[in-house]
Enzyme design. Structure first.
Site, mmCIF file in Angstrom:
data_model
loop_
_atom_site.group_PDB
_atom_site.id
_atom_site.type_symbol
_atom_site.label_atom_id
_atom_site.label_comp_id
_atom_site.label_asym_id
_atom_site.label_seq_id
_atom_site.Cartn_x
_atom_site.Cartn_y
_atom_site.Cartn_z
ATOM 1 N N PRO A 76 0.826 -1.228 0.000
ATOM 2 C CA PRO A 76 0.000 0.000 0.000
ATOM 3 C C PRO A 76 0.856 1.273 0.000
ATOM 4 C CG PRO A 76 -0.698 -1.523 1.735
ATOM 5 C CD PRO A 76 0.596 -2.034 1.203
ATOM 6 N N ARG A 136 -2.980 -8.966 -20.916
ATOM 7 C CA ARG A 136 -3.923 -8.678 -22.006
ATOM 8 C C ARG A 136 -3.376 -7.663 -23.006
ATOM 9 N NH1 ARG A 136 -6.827 -4.325 -21.520
ATOM 10 N NH2 ARG A 136 -8.705 -5.038 -22.557
ATOM 11 N N GLU A 142 3.103 -8.609 8.805
ATOM 12 C CA GLU A 142 3.181 -7.149 8.931
ATOM 13 C C GLU A 142 4.221 -6.557 7.967
ATOM 14 O OE1 GLU A 142 0.322 -8.071 10.750
ATOM 15 O OE2 GLU A 142 1.987 -9.031 11.789
HETATM 16 C C1 9WO Z 1 0.233 -4.553 8.710
HETATM 17 C C2 9WO Z 1 0.609 -3.997 9.914
HETATM 18 C C3 9WO Z 1 0.154 -4.162 11.218
HETATM 19 C C4 9WO Z 1 0.774 -3.452 12.249
HETATM 20 C C5 9WO Z 1 1.840 -2.603 11.969
HETATM 21 C C6 9WO Z 1 2.285 -2.465 10.658
HETATM 22 C C7 9WO Z 1 1.651 -3.165 9.659
HETATM 23 N N1 9WO Z 1 1.911 -3.186 8.365
HETATM 24 C C8 9WO Z 1 1.077 -4.041 7.787
HETATM 25 C C9 9WO Z 1 1.145 -4.288 6.378
HETATM 26 O O1 9WO Z 1 1.300 -3.356 5.620
HETATM 27 N N2 9WO Z 1 1.065 -5.569 5.950
HETATM 28 C C10 9WO Z 1 1.221 -5.823 4.534
HETATM 29 C C11 9WO Z 1 0.242 -6.909 4.101
HETATM 30 C C12 9WO Z 1 2.624 -6.254 4.211
HETATM 31 C C13 9WO Z 1 2.778 -6.496 2.730
HETATM 32 C C14 9WO Z 1 1.693 -7.440 2.184
HETATM 33 N N3 9WO Z 1 0.420 -6.991 2.657
HETATM 34 C C15 9WO Z 1 -0.364 -6.199 1.879
HETATM 35 C C16 9WO Z 1 -0.148 -5.779 0.584
HETATM 36 N N4 9WO Z 1 -1.508 -5.674 2.273
HETATM 37 N N5 9WO Z 1 -2.019 -4.903 1.316
HETATM 38 C C17 9WO Z 1 -1.213 -4.954 0.253
HETATM 39 C C18 9WO Z 1 -1.460 -4.228 -0.949
HETATM 40 C C19 9WO Z 1 -0.564 -4.280 -2.001
HETATM 41 C C20 9WO Z 1 -0.825 -3.531 -3.141
HETATM 42 N N6 9WO Z 1 -1.925 -2.787 -3.239
HETATM 43 C C21 9WO Z 1 -2.811 -2.714 -2.232
HETATM 44 C C22 9WO Z 1 -2.601 -3.428 -1.084
#
Ligand code: 9WO
Length: 244
Positions: A89, A154, A116
């Site tokens: 993100p 695609r 995390e």
């Molecule tokens: C969770 C968390 C909890 C407590 C403190 C810090 C924290 N960081 C995270 C976190 O960002 N976890 C991510 C889960 C780690 C990388 C993979 N994850 C993820 C990727 N969640 N959402 C995405 C993502 C990737 C691309 N576009 C949108 C969402």
């Protein structure tokens, strides 16, 4: 195009990939998918790949060494270098322009994190692009990697049946698509716009362009600012303004 995915959930990537047009394109040899299970590169006798975060706090962090070794195993199979996309993100937000840019690469390496996140030090060493598919948090990077592979696939020669369709779709010129209709001509009292039944190709094209313009202004005015509009487009929108 060769996709390589570093992940703790290779089945999720393979299943998502096989079950669509991308799977068919892979069977035709137009693209390939190789998944690497990061757990296979654990440096721990219990096959662990995560540990507690320094500084404390909730959850677990993926350790640097298994991720780095998984990456090196992919690198050894690739000629030259390749971009490494970390799904997060915090990354640059993915869009059609980025899909077009990525489609020109020979190999793409996706790094999917879980828990995390991943130890920052290995990210600094191997990641070339941090990419987000939107402002929300998921449980891992696998679905974003599938989204990006789908959007890129695609665009590759021969993947879509209709060679034209990738060229003329949404966002190609920063306009949304016009509405589509199929049989029957009347469905539950709702008729297909008569112009589409007229057989007059030029009028149909004009109507579709106008629908795209109206929809984009209504739903995504931010896109319209970047769209390249002809004199006729501008005249049409101005005339519509006058009507309301
Ligand atoms: C969770 C968390 C909890 C407590 C403190 C810090 C924290 N960081 C995270 C976190 O960002 N976890 C991510 C889960 C780690 C990388 C993979 N994850 C993820 C990727 N969640 N959402 C995405 C993502 C990737 C691309 N576009 C949108 C969402």
């Amino acid at each position: 195009m060769n996709f390589h995915v570093l992940t703790l959930f290779p089945d999720m990537i393979r299943d998502g990939f096989q079950t669509s047009i991308t799977g068919r394109a892979a069977e035709k040899g137009l693209l390939s998918l190789q998944t690497v299970n990061i757990r296979d590169f654990s440096v721990n006798k219990h096959n662990r790949v995560d540990d507690y975060p320094y500084g404390g706090g909730a959850g677990m962090v993926m350790q640097a060494e298994p991720v780095c070794r998984a990456y090196e195993s992919v690198r050894s199979r690739i000629h030259g270098s390749a971009r490494v996309l970390y799904m997060s993100p915090q990354g640059k937000v993915f869009d059609q322009r980025m899909a077009e840019e990525l489609a020109r690469e020979e190999d793409l390496i996706f790094l999917c994190g879980h828990y995390e996140g991943i130890d920052e030090r290995v990210l600094e060493e191997i990641v070339t692009d941090e990419v987000s598919i939107g402002d929300y948090v998921l449980t891992g990077g696998e679905l974003p990697a599938l989204v990006i592979m789908d959007a890129v696939s695609r665009l590759l020669e021969g993947v879509l049946h209709n060679e034209e369709s990738a060229q003329f779709d949404s966002f190609h010129d920063n306009l949304l698509e016009y509405p589509q209709y199929s049989r029957p001509e009347e469905w539950r009292g709702k008729k297909v716009p008569p112009i589409l039944l007229s057989g007059h190709h030029a009028n149909v094209e004009k109507w579709r362009r106008e629908q795209s313009l109206l929809r984009t202004r209504e739903r995504r005015p931010d896109l319209l600012e970047r769209a390249v509009l002809t004199k006729e487009d501008k005249k049409f929108l101005a005339k519509q303004d006058g009507l309301c």
